[in-house]
Design a protein around this motif. Structure first.
Motif, PDB file in Angstrom:
ATOM      1  N   TRP A   1      61.370  66.678 -58.583  1.00 23.20           N
ATOM      2  CA  TRP A   1      60.348  65.407 -58.078  1.00 23.20           C
ATOM      3  C   TRP A   1      58.989  65.414 -59.421  1.00 23.20           C
ATOM      4  N   GLY A   2      58.822  64.401 -59.846  1.00 20.25           N
ATOM      5  CA  GLY A   2      57.893  64.371 -60.701  1.00 20.25           C
ATOM      6  C   GLY A   2      57.942  64.730 -62.160  1.00 20.25           C
ATOM      7  N   LEU A   3      57.142  65.405 -62.682  1.00 18.47           N
ATOM      8  CA  LEU A   3      57.083  65.831 -64.496  1.00 18.47           C
ATOM      9  C   LEU A   3      58.043  67.235 -64.361  1.00 18.47           C
ATOM     10  N   GLY A   4      58.730  67.399 -65.383  1.00 24.89           N
ATOM     11  CA  GLY A   4      59.249  68.577 -65.518  1.00 24.89           C
ATOM     12  C   GLY A   4      58.717  69.869 -65.598  1.00 24.89           C
ATOM     13  N   GLU A   5      57.174  69.759 -66.045  1.00 31.49           N
ATOM     14  CA  GLU A   5      56.432  71.047 -65.803  1.00 31.49           C
ATOM     15  C   GLU A   5      56.530  71.668 -64.854  1.00 31.49           C
ATOM     16  N   SER A   6      56.951  71.108 -63.491  1.00 27.83           N
ATOM     17  CA  SER A   6      57.215  72.091 -62.454  1.00 27.83           C
ATOM     18  C   SER A   6      58.244  73.069 -62.566  1.00 27.83           C
ATOM     19  N   ILE A   7      59.397  72.750 -63.491  1.00 27.31           N
ATOM     20  CA  ILE A   7      60.531  73.610 -63.806  1.00 27.31           C
ATOM     21  C   ILE A   7      59.997  74.719 -64.687  1.00 27.31           C
ATOM     22  N   VAL A   8      59.175  74.003 -65.969  1.00 27.15           N
ATOM     23  CA  VAL A   8      58.946  74.966 -66.917  1.00 27.15           C
ATOM     24  C   VAL A   8      58.010  75.949 -66.551  1.00 27.15           C
ATOM     25  N   SER A   9      57.207  75.631 -65.548  1.00 27.04           N
ATOM     26  CA  SER A   9      56.044  76.542 -64.852  1.00 27.04           C
ATOM     27  C   SER A   9      56.571  77.570 -64.087  1.00 27.04           C
ATOM     28  N   GLY A  10      57.726  77.295 -63.633  1.00 25.19           N
ATOM     29  CA  GLY A  10      58.241  78.236 -62.663  1.00 25.19           C
ATOM     30  C   GLY A  10      57.677  78.121 -61.135  1.00 25.19           C
ATOM     31  N   ARG A  11      57.215  76.991 -61.016  1.00 28.74           N
ATOM     32  CA  ARG A  11      56.401  76.517 -59.659  1.00 28.74           C
ATOM     33  C   ARG A  11      57.215  76.410 -58.459  1.00 28.74           C
ATOM     34  N   ILE A  12      58.572  75.926 -58.912  1.00 28.38           N
ATOM     35  CA  ILE A  12      59.457  75.446 -57.887  1.00 28.38           C
ATOM     36  C   ILE A  12      60.637  76.022 -57.990  1.00 28.38           C
ATOM     37  N   THR A  13      61.617  75.822 -57.274  1.00 29.28           N
ATOM     38  CA  THR A  13      62.930  76.165 -57.574  1.00 29.28           C
ATOM     39  C   THR A  13      63.722  74.873 -57.641  1.00 29.28           C
ATOM     40  N   PRO A  14      64.138  74.468 -58.876  1.00 30.50           N
ATOM     41  CA  PRO A  14      64.569  73.032 -58.860  1.00 30.50           C
ATOM     42  C   PRO A  14      66.148  72.871 -58.176  1.00 30.50           C
ATOM     43  N   ASP A  15      66.346  71.633 -57.764  1.00 34.13           N
ATOM     44  CA  ASP A  15      67.643  71.347 -57.400  1.00 34.13           C
ATOM     45  C   ASP A  15      68.901  71.613 -58.590  1.00 34.13           C
ATOM     46  N   ARG A  16      69.802  72.029 -58.283  1.00 37.29           N
ATOM     47  CA  ARG A  16      70.933  72.333 -59.096  1.00 37.29           C
ATOM     48  C   ARG A  16      72.531  71.588 -58.987  1.00 37.29           C
TER      49      ARG A  16
ATOM     50  N   THR B   1      70.575  72.724 -53.294  1.00 36.30           N
ATOM     51  CA  THR B   1      69.364  72.050 -52.992  1.00 36.30           C
ATOM     52  C   THR B   1      68.187  73.290 -53.140  1.00 36.30           C
ATOM     53  N   GLY B   2      67.230  73.071 -54.058  1.00 33.24           N
ATOM     54  CA  GLY B   2      66.167  74.305 -54.326  1.00 33.24           C
ATOM     55  C   GLY B   2      65.113  74.168 -53.370  1.00 33.24           C
ATOM     56  N   ARG B   3      64.020  74.472 -53.580  1.00 32.57           N
ATOM     57  CA  ARG B   3      62.716  74.749 -52.850  1.00 32.57           C
ATOM     58  C   ARG B   3      61.580  74.080 -53.515  1.00 32.57           C
ATOM     59  N   GLN B   4      61.512  72.821 -53.303  1.00 36.24           N
ATOM     60  CA  GLN B   4      60.227  72.167 -53.838  1.00 36.24           C
ATOM     61  C   GLN B   4      59.255  71.737 -52.961  1.00 36.24           C
ATOM     62  N   GLU B   5      58.204  72.545 -52.801  1.00 38.90           N
ATOM     63  CA  GLU B   5      57.042  72.313 -51.973  1.00 38.90           C
ATOM     64  C   GLU B   5      55.986  71.382 -52.731  1.00 38.90           C
TER      65      GLU B   5
ATOM     66  N   GLU C   1      48.980  68.521 -59.462  1.00 36.71           N
ATOM     67  CA  GLU C   1      50.021  69.252 -58.559  1.00 36.71           C
ATOM     68  C   GLU C   1      49.667  68.628 -57.256  1.00 36.71           C
ATOM     69  N   VAL C   2      50.565  67.947 -56.744  1.00 40.03           N
ATOM     70  CA  VAL C   2      50.561  67.448 -55.079  1.00 40.03           C
ATOM     71  C   VAL C   2      51.424  68.067 -54.115  1.00 40.03           C
ATOM     72  N   LYS C   3      51.196  68.231 -53.067  1.00 38.91           N
ATOM     73  CA  LYS C   3      52.247  68.633 -52.087  1.00 38.91           C
ATOM     74  C   LYS C   3      53.168  67.645 -51.569  1.00 38.91           C
ATOM     75  N   LEU C   4      54.504  67.884 -51.646  1.00 39.57           N
ATOM     76  CA  LEU C   4      55.316  67.021 -51.083  1.00 39.57           C
ATOM     77  C   LEU C   4      55.643  67.009 -49.568  1.00 39.57           C
ATOM     78  N   ASP C   5      56.103  65.657 -49.132  1.00 38.84           N
ATOM     79  CA  ASP C   5      56.100  65.556 -47.630  1.00 38.84           C
ATOM     80  C   ASP C   5      57.594  66.204 -47.269  1.00 38.84           C
ATOM     81  N   SER C   6      57.727  66.092 -46.278  1.00 38.74           N
ATOM     82  CA  SER C   6      59.118  66.936 -45.609  1.00 38.74           C
ATOM     83  C   SER C   6      60.354  66.354 -46.118  1.00 38.74           C
ATOM     84  N   GLN C   7      60.314  64.964 -46.512  1.00 35.59           N
ATOM     85  CA  GLN C   7      61.562  64.651 -46.996  1.00 35.59           C
ATOM     86  C   GLN C   7      61.604  64.915 -48.491  1.00 35.59           C
TER      87      GLN C   7
END
Length: 274
Positions: free
Chosen positions: A165-180, A194-198, A211-217
């Motif tokens: 979700w959002g900008l690809g910086e989340s993947i580059v920075s390693g903040r989340i586990t992306p969907d694959r 399905t990865g782990r994106q909080e 950086e914003v927190k995602l809702d449960s969806q």
């Protein structure tokens, strides 16, 4: 010329590998965000405080819509044997001239950083990096990621997509586990992990990103729909027709429109590091 539209960036030795690749993509009709290539020589002048160099950049600012994305384009970046993935800086969300010149300086200096020097040493290169710069209209994306036209983990002739979700910086920075997603050519068979994106990263109104927190969806659901995957498969096919096989493609969706942010060869050193 020291400043050219991306489709005019045909001199690799002046504008660097990334600008050269994106220029080829623009000339081929691929959906690249509007932007300019700034030569290595002009970047050097800006770093050294040359006022005439500042004026050259001022002339193009009015031709771009805020915010800007500022990217490195080193002379040997995105080549056949090395990608420099994650080595040089990219700065997003620039919304004024002061921020733009600061970003150009920061990106130029990243070519002299320890990480860049060590990477070049592994390649057997001892000369300093020559870092040109790209300035583009920033894609304020709802979805971003990378698609490999060959699976870099298995070597199989299938697409592998990483998405967030959002900008690809989340993947580059390693903040989340992306969907694959593992996808065959034609996208008739799709396997989803399905990865782990909080959290997600989005442009901030005041400039930069937040950086914003995602809702449960957002946390529990995969971010790409089948239509997105089909569009990405089609983009991958078009890129292969132009640049050949085994590509690493960065992309983004904004307002349901797909953009190509970068296209380079998969390399043993580039891999899936970003």
């Amino acid at each position: 010329m020291s400043v050219v539209l991306l489709d005019k960036a045909i001199e690799l030795s002046s504008f660097g590998g990334k600008a050269f690749q994106l220029g080829s993509a623009v000339r081929s009709g691929l959906p690249v965000p509007h932007g300019y290539a700034i030569s290595y020589d002009l970047v050097n002048q800006i770093v050294n405080g040359n006022k005439n160099a500042f004026k050259e950049i001022d002339l193009i600012i009015g031709n771009l819509t805020l915010p800007f994305a500022v990217r490195s384009s080193a002379i040997d970046e995105d080549g056949l044997m090395s990608s420099y993935a994650g080595i040089y800086k990219t700065i997003l969300g620039i919304n004024d001239a002061t921020g733009l010149f600061s970003a150009i300086n920061e990106i130029a200096c990243s070519g002299q950083a320890t990480q860049a020097i060590a990477y070049r040493k592994r390649l057997g290169l001892t000369a300093p990096s020559q870092v040109a710069v790209i300035i583009q209209q920033m894609v304020c994306s709802e979805l971003s990621g990378v698609i490999f036209t060959r699976n870099p983990l298995t070597g199989m002739d299938e697409r592998m997509i990483e998405a967030c979700w959002g900008l690809g910086e989340s993947i580059v920075s390693g903040r989340i586990t992306p969907d694959r997603y593992t996808v065959n050519r034609g996208a008739t068979s799709i396997e989803i992990f399905t990865g782990r994106q909080e959290t997600a990263i989005y442009p901030a109104k005041e400039g930069g990103t937040k950086e914003v927190k995602l809702d449960s969806q957002g946390i529990n659901n995969a971010c790409l729909l089948e239509n997105h995957i089909r569009q990405l498969d089609h983009l991958a096919t078009r890129c292969e027709q132009i640049f050949g096989k085994d590509l690493d493609i960065e992309w983004a969706f904004s307002d349901n429109r797909l953009y190509l942010l970068q296209c380079r060869k998969i390399t043993t050193r580039g891999g899936i590091s970003h």
